[in-house]
Design an enzyme around this catalytic site. Structure first.
Site, PDB file in Angstrom:
ATOM      1  N   THR A   1       0.848  -1.192   0.000  1.00 24.72           N
ATOM      2  CA  THR A   1       0.000   0.000   0.000  1.00 24.72           C
ATOM      3  C   THR A   1       0.882   1.239   0.000  1.00 24.72           C
ATOM      4  O   THR A   1       2.070   1.156  -0.310  1.00 24.72           O
ATOM      5  CB  THR A   1      -0.996  -0.044   1.178  1.00 24.72           C
ATOM      6  N   ASN A   2       0.323   2.412   0.301  1.00 27.56           N
ATOM      7  CA  ASN A   2       1.108   3.659   0.325  1.00 27.56           C
ATOM      8  C   ASN A   2       0.601   4.569   1.434  1.00 27.56           C
ATOM      9  O   ASN A   2      -0.335   4.213   2.150  1.00 27.56           O
ATOM     10  CB  ASN A   2       1.045   4.335  -1.052  1.00 27.56           C
ATOM     11  N   ARG A   3       1.191   5.758   1.556  1.00 28.57           N
ATOM     12  CA  ARG A   3       0.935   6.636   2.701  1.00 28.57           C
ATOM     13  C   ARG A   3      -0.319   7.499   2.578  1.00 28.57           C
ATOM     14  O   ARG A   3      -0.551   8.359   3.418  1.00 28.57           O
ATOM     15  CB  ARG A   3       2.119   7.584   2.897  1.00 28.57           C
TER      16      ARG A   3
ATOM     17  N   ALA B   1      -4.771   7.458  -4.450  1.00 29.62           N
ATOM     18  CA  ALA B   1      -3.368   7.089  -4.673  1.00 29.62           C
ATOM     19  C   ALA B   1      -3.360   5.600  -5.004  1.00 29.62           C
ATOM     20  O   ALA B   1      -3.190   4.743  -4.130  1.00 29.62           O
ATOM     21  CB  ALA B   1      -2.545   7.373  -3.427  1.00 29.62           C
TER      22      ALA B   1
END
Ligand code: CTP
Length: 214
Positions: free
Chosen positions: A21-23, A88
């Site tokens: 995943t991402n921030r 995102a």
């Protein structure tokens, strides 16, 4: 008007208990969904997993992966007048999802990844969307050049670009500073809370939508 907003990160499964995943916190997308709703529009928010409350009176489809988000967007984009892609989305996903939890038997592990569908990049073709199309660009270098390239590659009317290398703004922050990138000009807005910025962006996007009808 019917408005679609995508938000949040996606989760790309590796095995039953792990994912990539991402921030992204999803805040900017949720604030935009709220601001469009407050301006009197019918909003559908399609979001990856976040810890945020869904704004009141906003329709909501929760998704996990980029493929799920693509499927949900494909199903609903046709009846939208305006679409803002603030998610995102993971650019890559594991080629296979291990059916059982991976054991740490080997000294190293290589994950093979494959590109996810570009959801925003599919809106015009093959999905056939003709409404006002707004994307985001998260950049760490050459902000204007990269955002302009995304604007034309993805057939957008506007790209909202932010420099995610700057501390205190953008990903996982309550504040943001963005540059509005149009086909023929660009405008950098002052740093603001995502809440205030969302209201300003919604006014800008609604004006752009009106101009597009002329
Ligand atoms: N986006 C999307 N689907 C993807 C990747 C991105 O819909 N699979 C959308 C994002 O929601 C955003 C825009 O495309 O509105 C740009 O996302 P960004 O991550 O900045 O660009 P990429 O197209 O992924 O290009 P790169 O990572 O090479 O900068």
């Amino acid at each position: 008007m019917n408005v679609l907003v995508t938000a949040g990160p996606t989760r790309e499964a590796i095995d039953p208990v792990r994912f990539l995943t991402n921030r992204s916190s999803g805040k900017m997308g949720y604030e935009l969904a709220h601001a469009f709703q407050a301006a009197g529009h019918q909003v559908l928010l399609i979001s990856g997993p976040t810890s945020l409350d869904v704004p009141d009176l906003v329709d909501f489809i929760p998704v996990e992966s980029a493929a799920d988000m693509f499927e949900a967007v494909s199903r609903h984009l046709g009846r939208m007048h305006l679409a803002v892609f603030a998610a995102a989305v993971a650019d890559y996903t594991p080629v296979t999802v291990a059916p059982e939890k991976l054991k740490k038997s080997a000294a190293s592990l290589t994950l093979e990844l494959v590109k996810t569908p570009d959801i925003l990049g599919s809106a015009r073709q093959p999905l056939g969307f003709t409404g006002t199309l707004v994307g985001f660009a998260a950049e760490t270098e050459n902000l204007l050049e990269n955002a302009r390239a995304k604007l034309s590659r993805k057939g957008c009317d506007l790209i909202i670009a932010n420099d995610v290398s700057k501390p205190g703004i953008g990903f996982d922050s309550d504040h943001n500073q963005v540059t509005l990138v149009y086909p023929d000009h660009a405008e950098t807005l002052p740093t603001a809370s995502k809440h205030d910025l969302a209201h300003q962006l919604v006014q800008t996007i609604l004006e752009l939508h009106l101009q597009r009808q002329l």
